[in-house]
Enzyme design. Structure first.
Site, PDB file in Angstrom:
ATOM      1  N   LEU B  82       0.806  -1.225   0.000  1.00 16.52           N
ATOM      2  CA  LEU B  82       0.000   0.000   0.000  1.00 16.52           C
ATOM      3  C   LEU B  82       0.839   1.274   0.000  1.00 16.52           C
ATOM      4  CD1 LEU B  82      -2.827  -1.227   2.373  1.00 16.52           C
ATOM      5  CD2 LEU B  82      -2.575  -1.512  -0.088  1.00 16.52           C
ATOM      6  N   CYS B  83       2.152   1.150  -0.185  1.00 16.70           N
ATOM      7  CA  CYS B  83       3.030   2.323  -0.279  1.00 16.70           C
ATOM      8  C   CYS B  83       2.774   3.081  -1.585  1.00 16.70           C
ATOM      9  CB  CYS B  83       4.489   1.872  -0.285  1.00 16.70           C
ATOM     10  SG  CYS B  83       5.275   2.036   1.319  1.00 16.70           S
ATOM     11  N   HIS B  84       2.795   4.400  -1.485  1.00 17.96           N
ATOM     12  CA  HIS B  84       2.676   5.221  -2.684  1.00 17.96           C
ATOM     13  C   HIS B  84       4.024   5.283  -3.418  1.00 17.96           C
ATOM     14  CE1 HIS B  84      -0.626   6.631  -0.120  1.00 17.96           C
ATOM     15  NE2 HIS B  84      -1.231   6.959  -1.238  1.00 17.96           N
ATOM     16  N   ASP B 135      22.910 -12.741   3.915  1.00 19.18           N
ATOM     17  CA  ASP B 135      23.141 -13.570   2.731  1.00 19.18           C
ATOM     18  C   ASP B 135      24.623 -13.769   2.446  1.00 19.18           C
ATOM     19  OD1 ASP B 135      22.567 -14.871   0.187  1.00 19.18           O
ATOM     20  OD2 ASP B 135      23.287 -13.037  -0.729  1.00 19.18           O
TER      21      ASP B 135
END
Lengths: 173, 173, 173, 173, 173, 173
Positions: B82-84, B135
């Site tokens: 839901l990030c713009h 990683d």
């Protein structure tokens, strides 16, 4: 052209120290690989209550976090520079709410049959679930903190089963 | 067709509870927004020593983590549902190694002139830096733990300056 | 080098017919743009019942479809070759279930303040919601059909308000 | 702050030398920016003939290359680590075939109204067009070489108009 | 920490109903999988005439739609949340123009040798081809409607050959 | 519906000439595939000196270019329209600086065990390394030119070992 391994006076080789590369796994055997990761998010208890009652303005927090986690597992090779692309055959995400402590416990699992493990995929999924919880609740709570994220278990590959649990894991109520 | 807001007997509206949506920021003013996030990664001291001497087989750990963080900040709207999308004008990443405790402290900053803040971008960058450290070092250390990640500071927007620091932040040596 | 517009005997210019390009919108004014799209998916009534009771094995179909739609709206410029990147300020998705006809009606809305419209973003969101419904239910229903998808309304820009409704839209019960 | 190689008591700061970052353009003015890039691809003359006659098995080479170039311009911030995301308002691609020399000349242009320039976007588009030509024709010609790629012209921003042409540009027939 | 499956008084398990997950296909056999999808787009006859004469301002509509479809098939696991990543070995797209009815019929095929099918990939390709047609022609025709999209045929896997055709498929001239 | 291959009077088939498609490799054998690509970048000697002394304002140029190259190899199927997705098992990048000529020589290698080769992946990596060098140094040098990029060697697959070297490769000091 002299090959990059044969230097002459006027050349300066740059590969010696840094040697960043995607490790060669061409010769490794394909085996079933599994990994489980955990992440713990601390929120204010009233934020947790809003999540449970599905009253966060942006929507169902845990459902969105779950889907974000699954999609992030698939996006891992694009996100983590030296990760190998691999064919994920399963991604699962579960949540546990500890109401009194104001905690959300996230557990993710990933699976593949391939030459390398899936622990980074599982860990990426768990942390992106946490980031999504932050994003959805930040308007009502600026104290949300990812308290802990780690790979709890991996199996398959030459090291066999590896399990890990950080000392400070269990928050005493 | 009845509009989706007018139900009749045979219809069941699904939007009531869930209402997941990308919040409408159309009317918000564009202001300078800044955010700082922090993450803390615990490793075995000998892993930290390998990082400092640039002896990790996959390459220069902090350089790769830094670049991964910057690229992750830009990828935030694809990663967090839901990030713009927004025009990042700056992303910075710095590391501090605490050799005796076996800790890497990550600090990221992000900036934009836009209708919404950049705290999720900064937090995503910090977390992806931590994932990248995991990683690159996982072959020599399976205990690497992201111990903490949070937004330490944000400014711009209607809430003005907000600062936060979790209680347990400072690890006593 | 002769410029690509000045041909000589031995040159063959290729730009004449094809001329695929991302249209120049540099001089256009930034105005509030809105668009609404609709899509209609037909399923077997028992599939719809499973969705309503949240008994589809892959999970909550409409919640996943909703999030997929929002993320697809943001991915539109990567998906549709000649679309301009633009700063979406809102994306909304709603569903209506027509149980007796075996239909799911999808309605999406998108908004920006920019030089171009957001109708493709809204239409992409609606269609990807439909594709996600297909994906989640295909194990129990191979007849799922996206029956209709179109842009119902757009406003802002030089054409002002445009509304459209296909003739065959209203399914008679 | 001590440099990354010089530790002090227990801390070693790592940011001094490396300092990779996305440069801060927050304070820069938004102006119209344009850039033109050129790339030159050498193929065997018979390969060029197959392209012109649209007889390459994978399809219409220049049409695919053109679309790949436009999409690559949009993907530049995801591809080039320290590039700023920016709102491209135009991307154009043209080709010129020099049949006798076995050359394809690629020219791309990009435009935006923003705080930073679009020369990397234009250069990325031109290079990806060349890569696509290689990919589509490699089954019939393993000698395909990208002979030259550079930014020929950029305008807008504090440096105003900058033009460049490498000495060896014009291949004599 | 109690495992996420063992609840106690103060815990509330959230996984029961929603259980969104990427289904586990680890144990499935790799077989040749094929799928064919179809989509039908209705346009005003004069728009179709412009497409046929290659007079649409944005360029060759069907060529761009075809390439968008192929790239969308490859992007399916990023677009559809619970789709498994898989190694596509073939994607094909063909168009048929029905001038008098104002229709474009799209047919896509996809193939892999893997543990899951490719019907979502084929359907995504067909719908993105339709979206691209909309995008390229929207300046001259606001009535463009995706009338129908479905999976017509799939083979391979435990269900063997499955064929489907919606009742209303054949538009009578 | 008539199949897309059976035309009638009123139909116009569009697939004949263009036939862009992702070539079918379903039947090909999986063998070890390797490829090596080279690219040569010309800069002003003082720019090269700044790179060697790590004094470019954006950071360590070669380290960033190396990581960009590895990530670009993984992104190749998203970037080059008709490339097959494949499981890269190794990507390596090395640089050689020719100080007096003002050249950076880039060499990349890629490896997989799959049905198609990895030469486009290697070539994409090499060219994106060059683009990144351009991006990081463009503020101090607008003459940076990618002088040459080609696939030097590929092995595996039905053609066995293929080596290539353009005539003009060796720049005489």
């Amino acid at each position: 052209m002299p090959g990059p391994e044969e230097s002459s006076a006027q050349l300066s080789h740059v590969d010696a120290g840094g040697h960043v590369r995607m490790v060669d796994v061409s010769e490794k055997a394909e085996t079933l690989r599994e990994a489980t990761a955990r992440a713990r998010v601390r929120l204010q208890p009233q934020t947790l209550a809003l999540i449970e009652r599905n009253q966060i303005a942006k929507g169902n927090v845990l459902e969105v976090a779950r889907i974000a986690a699954i999609m992030a597992a698939k996006a891992t090779p694009q996100l983590i520079p030296l990760c190998h692309p691999l064919p994920l055959t399963h991604v699962g995400v579960s949540f546990e709410l500890q109401r009194e402590q104001g905690l959300i416990l996230i557990e993710t699992s990933a699976r593949t049959t391939y030459k390398t493990g899936v622990e980074v995929e599982a860990l990426t999924a768990a942390t992106v679930a946490a980031l999504t919880i932050y994003d959805m609740c930040k308007a009502v709570d600026h104290t949300i903190t990812l308290e802990q994220a780690y790979v709890a278990r991996k199996s398959g590959g030459q090291h066999g089963l590896v399990e890990f649990s950080p000392e400070s894991e269990a928050p005493t109520p």
